[in-house]
Structures are given as structure tokens and as C-alpha cells.
Design a protein around this motif. Structure first.
Motif, PDB file in Angstrom:
ATOM      1  N   LEU A  54      15.364  56.025  10.554  1.00 20.38           N
ATOM      2  CA  LEU A  54      15.606  54.783   9.835  1.00 20.38           C
ATOM      3  C   LEU A  54      16.954  54.913   9.149  1.00 20.38           C
ATOM      4  CD1 LEU A  54      12.127  54.119   8.221  1.00 20.38           C
ATOM      5  CD2 LEU A  54      13.144  52.981  10.200  1.00 20.38           C
ATOM      6  N   VAL A  55      17.877  54.041   9.520  1.00 23.22           N
ATOM      7  CA  VAL A  55      19.235  54.139   8.986  1.00 23.22           C
ATOM      8  C   VAL A  55      19.758  52.762   8.600  1.00 23.22           C
ATOM      9  CG1 VAL A  55      19.804  56.184  10.342  1.00 23.22           C
ATOM     10  CG2 VAL A  55      20.293  53.934  11.273  1.00 23.22           C
ATOM     11  N   GLY A  56      20.695  52.748   7.662  1.00 21.69           N
ATOM     12  CA  GLY A  56      21.422  51.541   7.335  1.00 21.69           C
ATOM     13  C   GLY A  56      22.680  51.479   8.185  1.00 21.69           C
ATOM     14  N   THR A  57      23.432  52.563   8.199  1.00 20.76           N
ATOM     15  CA  THR A  57      24.644  52.663   9.013  1.00 20.76           C
ATOM     16  C   THR A  57      24.686  54.046   9.635  1.00 20.76           C
ATOM     17  OG1 THR A  57      26.026  53.528   7.223  1.00 20.76           O
ATOM     18  CG2 THR A  57      25.911  51.126   7.455  1.00 20.76           C
ATOM     19  N   ILE A  58      25.514  54.188  10.645  1.00 22.32           N
ATOM     20  CA  ILE A  58      25.634  55.494  11.293  1.00 22.32           C
ATOM     21  C   ILE A  58      26.954  56.168  10.939  1.00 22.32           C
ATOM     22  CG2 ILE A  58      24.113  54.834  13.189  1.00 22.32           C
ATOM     23  CD1 ILE A  58      26.610  54.472  14.940  1.00 22.32           C
ATOM     24  N   ASP A  59      27.629  55.674   9.922  1.00 21.50           N
ATOM     25  CA  ASP A  59      28.951  56.214   9.581  1.00 21.50           C
ATOM     26  C   ASP A  59      28.922  57.666   9.118  1.00 21.50           C
ATOM     27  OD1 ASP A  59      27.659  55.378   7.265  1.00 21.50           O
ATOM     28  OD2 ASP A  59      29.530  54.881   6.232  1.00 21.50           O
ATOM     29  N   ARG A  60      27.776  58.191   8.704  1.00 18.88           N
ATOM     30  CA  ARG A  60      27.700  59.591   8.261  1.00 18.88           C
ATOM     31  C   ARG A  60      27.130  60.519   9.334  1.00 18.88           C
ATOM     32  NH1 ARG A  60      24.839  59.592   2.589  1.00 18.88           N
ATOM     33  NH2 ARG A  60      24.884  61.787   3.129  1.00 18.88           N
ATOM     34  N   TRP A  61      26.888  59.995  10.525  1.00 18.59           N
ATOM     35  CA  TRP A  61      26.339  60.818  11.599  1.00 18.59           C
ATOM     36  C   TRP A  61      27.411  61.714  12.200  1.00 18.59           C
ATOM     37  CZ3 TRP A  61      22.592  57.554  15.083  1.00 18.59           C
ATOM     38  CH2 TRP A  61      21.480  57.188  14.327  1.00 18.59           C
ATOM     39  N   ASN A  62      26.963  62.874  12.703  1.00 17.40           N
ATOM     40  CA  ASN A  62      27.902  63.762  13.395  1.00 17.40           C
ATOM     41  C   ASN A  62      28.126  63.269  14.826  1.00 17.40           C
ATOM     42  OD1 ASN A  62      25.793  64.665  15.038  1.00 17.40           O
ATOM     43  ND2 ASN A  62      25.334  66.416  13.713  1.00 17.40           N
ATOM     44  N   ASP A  63      29.052  63.925  15.544  1.00 21.33           N
ATOM     45  CA  ASP A  63      29.427  63.479  16.898  1.00 21.33           C
ATOM     46  C   ASP A  63      28.254  63.498  17.865  1.00 21.33           C
ATOM     47  OD1 ASP A  63      32.000  63.083  16.030  1.00 21.33           O
ATOM     48  OD2 ASP A  63      32.745  65.006  16.764  1.00 21.33           O
ATOM     49  N   ALA A  64      27.386  64.510  17.778  1.00 17.74           N
ATOM     50  CA  ALA A  64      26.254  64.607  18.702  1.00 17.74           C
ATOM     51  C   ALA A  64      25.285  63.436  18.497  1.00 17.74           C
ATOM     52  CB  ALA A  64      25.525  65.930  18.509  1.00 17.74           C
ATOM     53  N   LYS A  65      24.984  63.111  17.259  1.00 17.85           N
ATOM     54  CA  LYS A  65      24.054  62.008  16.986  1.00 17.85           C
ATOM     55  C   LYS A  65      24.703  60.670  17.353  1.00 17.85           C
ATOM     56  CE  LYS A  65      20.462  62.214  15.682  1.00 17.85           C
ATOM     57  NZ  LYS A  65      19.231  62.174  16.491  1.00 17.85           N
ATOM     58  N   ARG A  66      26.020  60.523  17.159  1.00 15.61           N
ATOM     59  CA  ARG A  66      26.713  59.304  17.581  1.00 15.61           C
ATOM     60  C   ARG A  66      26.664  59.148  19.101  1.00 15.61           C
ATOM     61  NH1 ARG A  66      30.591  56.971  13.696  1.00 15.61           N
ATOM     62  NH2 ARG A  66      30.478  58.224  11.818  1.00 15.61           N
TER      63      ARG A  66
END
Length: 94
Positions: free
Chosen positions: A70-82
Motif C-alpha cells: 500500500l503506497v501513496g507514491t513510489i518516489d522513495r522506492w529503490n531501482d529494483a522495486k521501480r
């Protein structure tokens, strides 16, 4: 009139003091645990007052389930999760 930053309207009550209005504001905010946006005070039966009010709009953040999180934004995700999000199958898209 504006009292403590709140738009207050009063109908049919000429002898209401500003302190009484402040007390009504504090009462409603304590009962609702929210900040008031508007307050309308008018006479009610048997010498009491009728209070109508609107609360300030709440900030709303969209929450989505992406790749099991559950996320609001993906701006804090690392490259693998992106990359996982980029490669997923998006359903309901036309």
C-alpha cells in the motif's frame, strides 16, 4: 463576522457576546476533534440555540496497492522495486 478565523453567522440573536461565540467554537472543536470552517448560530425552541457547522476539508492522499504494497507514491522506492512496478501487468487499462 469572522471569529478566530472562522466565518460565523448569527440569526435572530442580538445579545450574543463574542466570548459566547468563542465558547461554541471551542465546544464543537472539542467534540469533533476537528477545526471548524463555518459556524451558524440561531435560536431554537425553549430558549436554547441551534448550531450548524462545517468542518475544514481534510487533506486526502490517494493510497494504491502496487506489487503487494500500500503506497501513496513510489518516489522513495529503490531501482529494483521501480522495475517491478514498471514490468507489472496493469489491469483495467484501455
Amino acid at each position: 463576522m469572522v471569529v478566530n478565523g472562522i466565518d460565523v453567522t448569527i440569526d435572530g440573536l442580538q445579545d450574543i457576546s463574542e466570548q459566547e461565540i468563542v465558547n461554541y467554537i471551542q465546544y464543537v472543536e472539542k467534540q469533533t476533534s476537528e477545526k471548524l470552517d463555518t459556524l451558524h448560530i440561531s435560536p431554537a425552541d425553549n430558549g436554547e440555540v441551534h448550531i450548524d457547522y462545517a468542518l475544514q476539508p481534510q487533506k486526502f492522499e490517494r493510497i494504491r496497492r502496487i506489487t503487494g504494497y500500500l503506497v501513496g507514491t513510489i518516489d522513495r522506492w529503490n531501482d529494483a522495486k521501480r522495475a517491478e512496478e514498471h514490468d507489472r501487468v496493469k489491469h483495467g487499462m484501455h
